[in-house]
Design a protein around this motif. Structure first.
Motif, PDB file in Angstrom:
ATOM      1  N   LYS A 188      79.113 -54.389 133.618  1.00  0.00           N
ATOM      2  CA  LYS A 188      78.877 -53.796 134.941  1.00  0.00           C
ATOM      3  C   LYS A 188      77.513 -54.205 135.487  1.00  0.00           C
ATOM      4  CE  LYS A 188      79.682 -50.880 138.335  1.00  0.00           C
ATOM      5  NZ  LYS A 188      80.770 -51.025 139.274  1.00  0.00           N
ATOM      6  N   GLU A 189      76.503 -54.182 134.610  1.00  0.00           N
ATOM      7  CA  GLU A 189      75.145 -54.514 135.046  1.00  0.00           C
ATOM      8  C   GLU A 189      74.410 -55.322 133.986  1.00  0.00           C
ATOM      9  OE1 GLU A 189      73.983 -50.666 137.835  1.00  0.00           O
ATOM     10  OE2 GLU A 189      72.998 -50.897 135.907  1.00  0.00           O
ATOM     11  N   LEU A 198      75.106 -53.551 130.422  1.00  0.00           N
ATOM     12  CA  LEU A 198      75.733 -52.239 130.445  1.00  0.00           C
ATOM     13  C   LEU A 198      77.192 -52.461 130.798  1.00  0.00           C
ATOM     14  CD1 LEU A 198      74.751 -49.250 130.181  1.00  0.00           C
ATOM     15  CD2 LEU A 198      74.813 -49.178 132.663  1.00  0.00           C
ATOM     16  N   THR A 219      81.105 -51.343 131.728  1.00  0.00           N
ATOM     17  CA  THR A 219      81.611 -50.456 132.771  1.00  0.00           C
ATOM     18  C   THR A 219      81.789 -49.032 132.260  1.00  0.00           C
ATOM     19  OG1 THR A 219      82.698 -52.338 133.793  1.00  0.00           O
ATOM     20  CG2 THR A 219      83.435 -50.180 134.485  1.00  0.00           C
ATOM     21  N   TRP A 237      78.421 -47.427 132.045  1.00  0.00           N
ATOM     22  CA  TRP A 237      77.939 -47.177 133.394  1.00  0.00           C
ATOM     23  C   TRP A 237      78.567 -45.907 133.963  1.00  0.00           C
ATOM     24  CZ3 TRP A 237      80.034 -46.932 138.339  1.00  0.00           C
ATOM     25  CH2 TRP A 237      79.119 -46.984 139.391  1.00  0.00           C
ATOM     26  N   GLU A 287      76.960 -42.974 132.313  1.00  0.00           N
ATOM     27  CA  GLU A 287      75.609 -42.811 132.859  1.00  0.00           C
ATOM     28  C   GLU A 287      75.652 -42.142 134.235  1.00  0.00           C
ATOM     29  OE1 GLU A 287      72.915 -46.201 134.386  1.00  0.00           O
ATOM     30  OE2 GLU A 287      72.384 -45.978 132.265  1.00  0.00           O
ATOM     31  N   GLN A 288      76.567 -42.581 135.094  1.00  0.00           N
ATOM     32  CA  GLN A 288      76.693 -41.989 136.433  1.00  0.00           C
ATOM     33  C   GLN A 288      77.086 -40.514 136.327  1.00  0.00           C
ATOM     34  OE1 GLN A 288      75.683 -43.776 139.199  1.00  0.00           O
ATOM     35  NE2 GLN A 288      75.144 -45.114 137.509  1.00  0.00           N
TER      36      GLN A 288
END
Length: 191
Positions: free
Chosen positions: A111-112, A152, A154, A157, A160-161
């Motif tokens: 994702k990141e 990171l 998905t 992520w 985390e969100q």
């Protein structure tokens, strides 16, 4: 929750288009707290929502009334309790499966790309300083020292969100009457 709507204005509406008016509660009426209670540090407690918590269980725990769940939601500017309130572990996994096909698929997808600016550390007095990162593009990521970068997936992520939503404010009980009076005034008088 039924008492939540008692101060909402009512409106007349012809539901069947035959000229017969019915009195309905205008549940579309919205309000925002005018008071400074949300910004006064002495008026609330910070609470970290646990996986089994729901707005009604938190309200029951702190106010002794599950029907005060609306106070938890409004005080934290949560407009959609299904998506703005943290999901429990099972609901989060279900959402990931629905959105990405499977947990494995979400974990297999980057994702990141992140550059690590500072590693997490604990100071001598026990103060925890979290890891500090910045999102970078894949090209930049590939030029970084392997010890100064991370990816990171998905799934991580999404977790985390969801975790970012866990710290909420709980209004101190002694301010409940002020809050109820304010909301009643706003809903009845539109002030």
């Amino acid at each position: 929750m039924s008492k939540y709507f008692r101060y909402f204005p009512t409106t007349q509406h012809d539901l069947t288009n035959i000229g017969q008016q019915v009195t309905l509660t205008n549940i579309l009426r919205r309000f925002k707290f005018r008071s400074v209670l949300q910004s006064r540090v002495d008026s609330f407690y910070t609470y970290t929502v646990q996986s089994q918590d729901r707005p009604d269980t938190i309200a029951e725990k702190y106010y002794g009334r599950a029907d005060y769940a609306w106070i938890i939601l409004h005080f934290n500017n949560i407009m959609d309790p299904l998506f703005d309130f943290p999901l429990n572990d099972q609901a989060l996994d279900d959402m990931v499966r629905k959105k990405y096909g499977s947990i494995a698929a979400a974990k297999a997808s980057v994702k990141e790309y992140r550059q690590i600016l500072q590693e997490a550390q604990t100071l001598y007095d026990g103060t925890h300083i979290p890891k500090k990162t910045v999102v970078v593009d894949e090209t930049t990521y590939n030029t970084l020292d392997p010890l100064k970068r991370e990816t990171l997936d998905t799934y991580e992520w999404e977790v985390e969100q969801n975790d970012k939503k866990r710290d909420i404010k709980i209004l101190d009980k002694k301010y409940l009457s002020i809050l109820r009076d304010e909301i009643e005034d706003i809903l009845r008088n539109g002030n």
